[in-house]
Design an enzyme around this catalytic site. Sequence first.
Site, PDB file in Angstrom:
ATOM      1  N   PRO A  93      -5.644  -0.496   6.800  1.00  0.00           N
ATOM      2  CA  PRO A  93      -4.549  -0.355   5.843  1.00  0.00           C
ATOM      3  C   PRO A  93      -4.733   0.883   4.962  1.00  0.00           C
ATOM      4  O   PRO A  93      -5.851   1.414   4.883  1.00  0.00           O
ATOM      5  CB  PRO A  93      -4.639  -1.628   4.992  1.00  0.00           C
ATOM      6  N   PRO A  94      -3.674   1.346   4.318  1.00  0.00           N
ATOM      7  CA  PRO A  94      -3.782   2.533   3.474  1.00  0.00           C
ATOM      8  C   PRO A  94      -4.764   2.311   2.314  1.00  0.00           C
ATOM      9  O   PRO A  94      -4.895   1.202   1.828  1.00  0.00           O
ATOM     10  CB  PRO A  94      -2.365   2.712   2.918  1.00  0.00           C
TER      11      PRO A  94
ATOM     12  N   HIS B  95       7.825 -23.278 -15.979  1.00  0.00           N
ATOM     13  CA  HIS B  95       7.781 -22.751 -14.609  1.00  0.00           C
ATOM     14  C   HIS B  95       6.337 -22.411 -14.213  1.00  0.00           C
ATOM     15  O   HIS B  95       5.847 -22.849 -13.176  1.00  0.00           O
ATOM     16  CB  HIS B  95       8.668 -21.498 -14.535  1.00  0.00           C
ATOM     17  N   GLU B  96       5.666 -21.665 -15.059  1.00  0.00           N
ATOM     18  CA  GLU B  96       4.295 -21.243 -14.735  1.00  0.00           C
ATOM     19  C   GLU B  96       3.342 -22.437 -14.707  1.00  0.00           C
ATOM     20  O   GLU B  96       2.487 -22.540 -13.825  1.00  0.00           O
ATOM     21  CB  GLU B  96       3.803 -20.178 -15.724  1.00  0.00           C
TER      22      GLU B  96
HETATM   23  P1  ADP Z   1      -7.143   6.214   3.376  1.00  0.00           P
HETATM   24  O1  ADP Z   1      -7.432   7.505   4.029  1.00  0.00           O
HETATM   25  O2  ADP Z   1      -7.739   5.042   4.067  1.00  0.00           O
HETATM   26  O3  ADP Z   1      -5.692   5.973   3.073  1.00  0.00           O
HETATM   27  P2  ADP Z   1      -8.645   7.376   1.254  1.00  0.00           P
HETATM   28  O4  ADP Z   1      -9.908   7.634   1.944  1.00  0.00           O
HETATM   29  O5  ADP Z   1      -7.745   8.533   1.053  1.00  0.00           O
HETATM   30  O6  ADP Z   1      -7.842   6.206   1.956  1.00  0.00           O
HETATM   31  O7  ADP Z   1      -8.970   6.682  -0.142  1.00  0.00           O
HETATM   32  C1  ADP Z   1      -8.217   6.909  -1.282  1.00  0.00           C
HETATM   33  C2  ADP Z   1      -9.077   6.759  -2.509  1.00  0.00           C
HETATM   34  O8  ADP Z   1      -9.466   5.407  -2.680  1.00  0.00           O
HETATM   35  C3  ADP Z   1     -10.360   7.520  -2.438  1.00  0.00           C
HETATM   36  O9  ADP Z   1     -10.215   8.803  -2.945  1.00  0.00           O
HETATM   37  C4  ADP Z   1     -11.321   6.694  -3.274  1.00  0.00           C
HETATM   38  O10 ADP Z   1     -11.228   7.054  -4.620  1.00  0.00           O
HETATM   39  C5  ADP Z   1     -10.802   5.296  -3.128  1.00  0.00           C
HETATM   40  N1  ADP Z   1     -11.548   4.508  -2.138  1.00  0.00           N
HETATM   41  C6  ADP Z   1     -11.037   3.922  -1.042  1.00  0.00           C
HETATM   42  N2  ADP Z   1     -11.974   3.249  -0.363  1.00  0.00           N
HETATM   43  C7  ADP Z   1     -13.119   3.424  -1.020  1.00  0.00           C
HETATM   44  C8  ADP Z   1     -14.464   2.967  -0.805  1.00  0.00           C
HETATM   45  N3  ADP Z   1     -14.783   2.217   0.243  1.00  0.00           N
HETATM   46  N4  ADP Z   1     -15.403   3.326  -1.696  1.00  0.00           N
HETATM   47  C9  ADP Z   1     -15.075   4.094  -2.760  1.00  0.00           C
HETATM   48  N5  ADP Z   1     -13.841   4.536  -3.016  1.00  0.00           N
HETATM   49  C10 ADP Z   1     -12.860   4.221  -2.177  1.00  0.00           C
END
Ligand code: ADP
Length: 610
Positions: free
Chosen positions: A208-209, A428-429
């Site tokens: 995932p992103p 509700h909560e």
């Molecule tokens: P992706 O390429 O999977 O979309 P990125 O590598 O660009 O994600 O990560 C985006 C940001 O999230 C990084 O710059 C970092 O700050 C943080 N991050 C994500 N995963 C980690 C991790 N495992 N450890 C430390 N920081 C992380």
Amino acid sequence: MNEVKQPKKPLIYYYCIAILVLMLFNFLAMPWLMQRQIIQVDYGTFMTMIEERDIGQVEIQEQENQIIFTNAENTQVYKTGMVFDPDLTQRLFDSGAVFSGEIIEQMSPVLSFLLTWILPIIIFIGFGQYMSRKLMERAGGPNSMSFGMGKSNAKVYVKSSAGIKFSDVAGEDEAKESLAEIVDYLHNPNKYREVGAAMPKGVLLVGPPGTGKTMLAKAVAGEANVPFFSMSGSEFVEMFVGMGAAKVRDLFKQAKEKAPCIVFIDEIDAIGKKREGQIGGNDEREQTLNQLLTEMDGFEENSGVIILAATNRPESLDPALTRPGRFDRRVPVELPDLKGREEILKVHAKKIKIADNVDFSVIARMASGASGAELANIVNEAALRAVRDGRKFVNQADLEESIEVVIAGYQKKNAILTNKEKLIVSYHEIGHALVAALQNHSAPVQKITIVPRTSGALGYTMQVDEGNHYLMTKEEIENKIATYTGGRAAEEVVFGSVTTGASNDIEQATKLARAMITRYGMSDEFDMVAMETVTNQYLGGDASLSCSAETQTLIDQKVVELVKKQHEKAIQILTENRKKLDELAQFLYERETITGEEFMGILNDGGNAA
Ligand code: ADP
């Protein structure tokens, strides 16, 4: 990292300004200059000048009704109006003036020629050049076409001690392990050659992103101390057919020169999407993909160029790309688990000033489901909050609040609820929380709040899982659905009417109920038959139905039945515990935010729950 970037040339702007100034000069100043050069005189002066033989050339412009003439030295041009004067020609002849039909040049012929012909042509060509270059820049980067068609413009991160290392990437131990082998190979290729082992040419990072795929790729380069070429898949997609392919060629040419090195292609799905059989597909993308495949086949297994690619849509990739010999190794980079989340928080907390007594495990537990990027964001939000409050250190409350900010948005300061609305939201909560707490297999309640958020939520109940769950039983899902319906159920039980506040709950409950039937095989009717396939595993998990229309109708009926049953269960639970419901809702109404402990305290108090 030292990023070597090509300097931007502002030359084109100076060029443009120069052209503009010249154009202005031509259109504004020239007529003015010409005007200045011609002095208007009366007819008498003209006659006197003829008599004094102070006259050079004369042009009679009958149509304009004027006479243009110069003095004897030809240094000044004059003009005068025409008067009926039959023997003018005779007098002119006597004075020795030249009065041919030729047009008197009002300035030097060379200058005039330059200004009226050459300058406009230069401007025209210059402007054309500028426009076409701009167009090319847009089409393929500043270096395309006439300046080296299809240059890749890959960003090169030169090896540097400040580069990202594996230790900067927290969690993701499995991914790091798979990649460590590549680092080892880059350090010591002979060890592998001796045995005859071939490194995979390409490694696909899927997940995932924001889970750290880019970071991992950079870390491989950092650990191996080799150059790192980075390009996004979308940068290959060009306006003109063949230019993307040229970029791929150029990228690999550069990479081979710098081997051993790492080429990283982010979002490879932009070029690597499945090719379609039909006519009229995206030729440009296909050519780019074909070129990539050719390049990958083209270089030797042990050439020292390793291609890393990242995607969050692995299912959409062309099978040719993932076959052995290309991206044959697939490294999953999943959302971090509890331990991973804690580690990521700690890594990012190193960059900020933080109080000693912060308990990261609590934060990690609260932020279940958050990606690395979101956790980094949470830490940063907490630091911002500390600054806002004028504190020098980030404390636990900052971090907890920033989780809520990241999940639910900022507190909406000026949202004014009427007392009645506030009471409904409280019920509700508490409805959600009470249904959750009074069933088995539910995650404990961590916090309940009725402070409106910018995301539109008027309140929410935060439940926190104690550990990691990889499997969910049928009962757990059913209980979860019941919990979702708990808010609406409380409104019904107490007020006898319903509000719009439950729209998100309805959506979530329906989603779960549907998944139970179509994906998890948890209904008697359909047994273990998959009625839905997930098309987008890492991006929200969109699913597409694959069943007949009749089955679809049946599924819909089943979903309604399922949700209804849980809804009734929730109503029953709340009716049976009406006293606790009132007590807790009143407490929340007064306090606006209560913790899980306070909630459990009241719930267990006196044991008088029915
Ligand atoms: P992706 O390429 O999977 O979309 P990125 O590598 O660009 O994600 O990560 C985006 C940001 O999230 C990084 O710059 C970092 O700050 C943080 N991050 C994500 N995963 C980690 C991790 N495992 N450890 C430390 N920081 C992380």
